[in-house]
Design an enzyme around this catalytic site. Structure first.
Site, mmCIF file in Angstrom:
data_model
loop_
_atom_site.group_PDB
_atom_site.id
_atom_site.type_symbol
_atom_site.label_atom_id
_atom_site.label_comp_id
_atom_site.label_asym_id
_atom_site.label_seq_id
_atom_site.Cartn_x
_atom_site.Cartn_y
_atom_site.Cartn_z
ATOM 1 N N LYS A 7 8.987 24.809 -9.801
ATOM 2 C CA LYS A 7 8.541 25.203 -11.067
ATOM 3 C C LYS A 7 7.235 25.974 -11.144
ATOM 4 O O LYS A 7 6.095 25.563 -10.520
ATOM 5 C CB LYS A 7 8.172 23.745 -11.967
ATOM 6 C CG LYS A 7 7.691 24.368 -13.375
ATOM 7 C CD LYS A 7 8.081 23.098 -14.246
ATOM 8 C CE LYS A 7 7.492 23.363 -15.734
ATOM 9 N NZ LYS A 7 8.080 22.466 -16.769
ATOM 10 N N ARG A 61 18.500 17.557 -15.076
ATOM 11 C CA ARG A 61 18.220 17.769 -13.873
ATOM 12 C C ARG A 61 19.399 18.446 -13.042
ATOM 13 O O ARG A 61 20.616 18.073 -13.335
ATOM 14 C CB ARG A 61 18.254 16.273 -13.314
ATOM 15 C CG ARG A 61 17.026 16.168 -12.217
ATOM 16 C CD ARG A 61 16.561 14.623 -12.200
ATOM 17 N NE ARG A 61 15.714 14.515 -13.167
ATOM 18 C CZ ARG A 61 15.433 13.339 -13.972
ATOM 19 N NH1 ARG A 61 16.409 12.474 -13.754
ATOM 20 N NH2 ARG A 61 14.584 13.364 -14.814
ATOM 21 N N ARG A 80 6.189 19.634 -22.301
ATOM 22 C CA ARG A 80 7.169 19.095 -22.990
ATOM 23 C C ARG A 80 7.527 17.670 -22.837
ATOM 24 O O ARG A 80 6.830 16.952 -21.992
ATOM 25 C CB ARG A 80 8.423 20.018 -22.605
ATOM 26 C CG ARG A 80 8.299 21.442 -23.015
ATOM 27 C CD ARG A 80 9.661 22.225 -22.621
ATOM 28 N NE ARG A 80 10.598 21.613 -23.260
ATOM 29 C CZ ARG A 80 11.730 21.232 -22.703
ATOM 30 N NH1 ARG A 80 11.812 21.142 -21.440
ATOM 31 N NH2 ARG A 80 12.824 20.795 -23.275
HETATM 32 C C1 BTN Z 1 6.353 22.315 -19.921
HETATM 33 O O1 BTN Z 1 6.119 20.919 -19.685
HETATM 34 O O2 BTN Z 1 6.884 22.823 -18.981
HETATM 35 C C2 BTN Z 1 5.257 23.116 -20.901
HETATM 36 C C3 BTN Z 1 4.070 23.317 -20.537
HETATM 37 C C4 BTN Z 1 3.171 24.175 -21.327
HETATM 38 C C5 BTN Z 1 1.662 24.322 -20.998
HETATM 39 C C6 BTN Z 1 0.768 25.186 -21.768
HETATM 40 S S1 BTN Z 1 -0.598 25.629 -21.197
HETATM 41 C C7 BTN Z 1 -1.059 26.439 -22.510
HETATM 42 C C8 BTN Z 1 -0.587 25.709 -23.613
HETATM 43 N N1 BTN Z 1 -1.594 24.408 -24.075
HETATM 44 C C9 BTN Z 1 -0.812 23.384 -23.852
HETATM 45 O O3 BTN Z 1 -1.711 22.351 -24.113
HETATM 46 N N2 BTN Z 1 0.101 23.408 -23.499
HETATM 47 C C10 BTN Z 1 0.635 24.877 -23.124
#
Ligand code: BTN
Length: 327
Positions: A191, A324, A126
């Protein structure tokens, strides 16, 4: 002229090493039909994918931890009938930039479809952040889903997906998953996974959502991750089955997407509240250049987080703030 390293040859090497035992360089090279020097180059490439390969004179090579490679057939077989019948495709690819990106470019007539990868070179998180995706260590999966009509509460979809992931992880024995708004999967303040939903379509018309989920399964070292993180292996104290986790997440996402289309976010709200990590805590919201603090007071009906500030209650909408939790 130096030969370029072929992906399938490298995957064959990973398969040969997957059990975590020592394998002699001589045998590995002979099996692959290459010289010892060429084998050493292949091993170096595996390290660049995030695999930790140990080399020892007299013993050969081994992976620092065994890996269970993803297997689309195994994952499909592990799905409950409802999810298996619903999904048109479940595919595994070894190496890609981002499973979300691959599905965004894939033929939408095959939706609903799931795609998993062993390694992402440009995994997306994100807020434009990178999602660190070492080979074979975690689950990186995306599910492409078509809603015939743009859901009224689409802003709350990430929250419903967070609930689905928490359900999946609980089913795999990870009991204490909480959600940090909007949808970070957190265990004991660290996380465990994240969700990135990218959608296309027009209000009133059809909508295609790419639901991306990353769950840390047995990642051991990630010096480039700046926030506290954990993995299913660390939480359970044993190496979990990656195919089983992938199947459970896909199953729960499939059920949740149908539930969301039929009954909306309201049908997830009570469960989300129970998982809410921020409830009644002092939080800091950062929305673009603006930031403010307040006490988190749960969700409104669209899934926005209600923040009580000295100037009144503000509603933070999914997708435009990060948050946060202040201790
Ligand atoms: C975050 O930032 O918390 C979201 C992370 C999401 C990661 C997943 S891995 C599978 C899919 N492909 C990506 O490029 N991102 C999501």
């Amino acid at each position: 002229m130096a030969a370029t390293l072929n992906e399938s040859e490298l995957i064959a090497l990973v398969s040969a090493l997957a059990d975590g035992a020592w394998h002699s360089g001589e045998k590995l090279a002979a099996h692959a039909g290459v010289t010892r020097a060429a084998l050493a180059k292949r091993v170096a490439k595996l390290s660049a994918w995030g695999l930790q390969v140990e080399a020892r004179v007299g013993l050969g090579y081994r992976l620092s931890q065994p890996i269970e490679l993803l297997d689309a057939k195994k994952i499909r077989r592990a799905l409950p009938d409802l999810a298996r019948d619903r999904l048109r495709r479940v595919d595994v690819i070894a190496i890609t930039d981002s499973t979300n990106q691959r599905l965004a470019e894939a033929d939408a007539s095959a939706d609903p479809q799931a795609l998993l990868a062993e390694f992402q070179s440009a995994g997306r998180g994100r807020h434009g952040r990178e999602w660190v995706s070492p080979f074979g260590a975690n689950v990186y999966l995306s599910l492409a889903w078509a809603f015939p009509h743009w859901p009224a509460q689409i802003t709350a979809l990430p929250l419903a997906i967070g609930v689905a992931c928490a359900r999946a992880l609980r089913a795999q024995g990870v009991n204490d998953v909480a959600l940090k708004w909007p949808n970070d999967l957190i265990v004991e303040g660290r996380k465990l996974g994240g969700i990135l939903i990218e959608q296309r379509g027009e209000g009133g018309g059809a909508c295609r959502a790419i639901v991306g989920v990353g769950v840390n399964v047995s990642m051991q070292d990630a010096s480039n991750i700046t926030q506290p993180w954990t993995s299913v292996a660390a939480v359970l104290g044993k190496t979990p089955a990656r195919n089983a986790i992938a199947a459970e997440v896909i199953a729960q996402l499939t059920l949740a997407l149908d539930q969301f289309a039929e009954r909306g976010f309201a049908s997830f709200a009570t469960e989300w509240d129970r998982l809410d990590l921020t409830r009644d805590k002092l939080v800091r919201v950062e929305a673009g250049k603006e930031s403010y603090e307040g006490v988190a007071r749960g969700l409104d009906r669209n899934g926005a987080l209600r923040i009580e500030t000295p100037a009144g209650v503000r509603h933070a909408l999914a997708g435009d703030v990060s948050l946060r939790v202040k201790t």
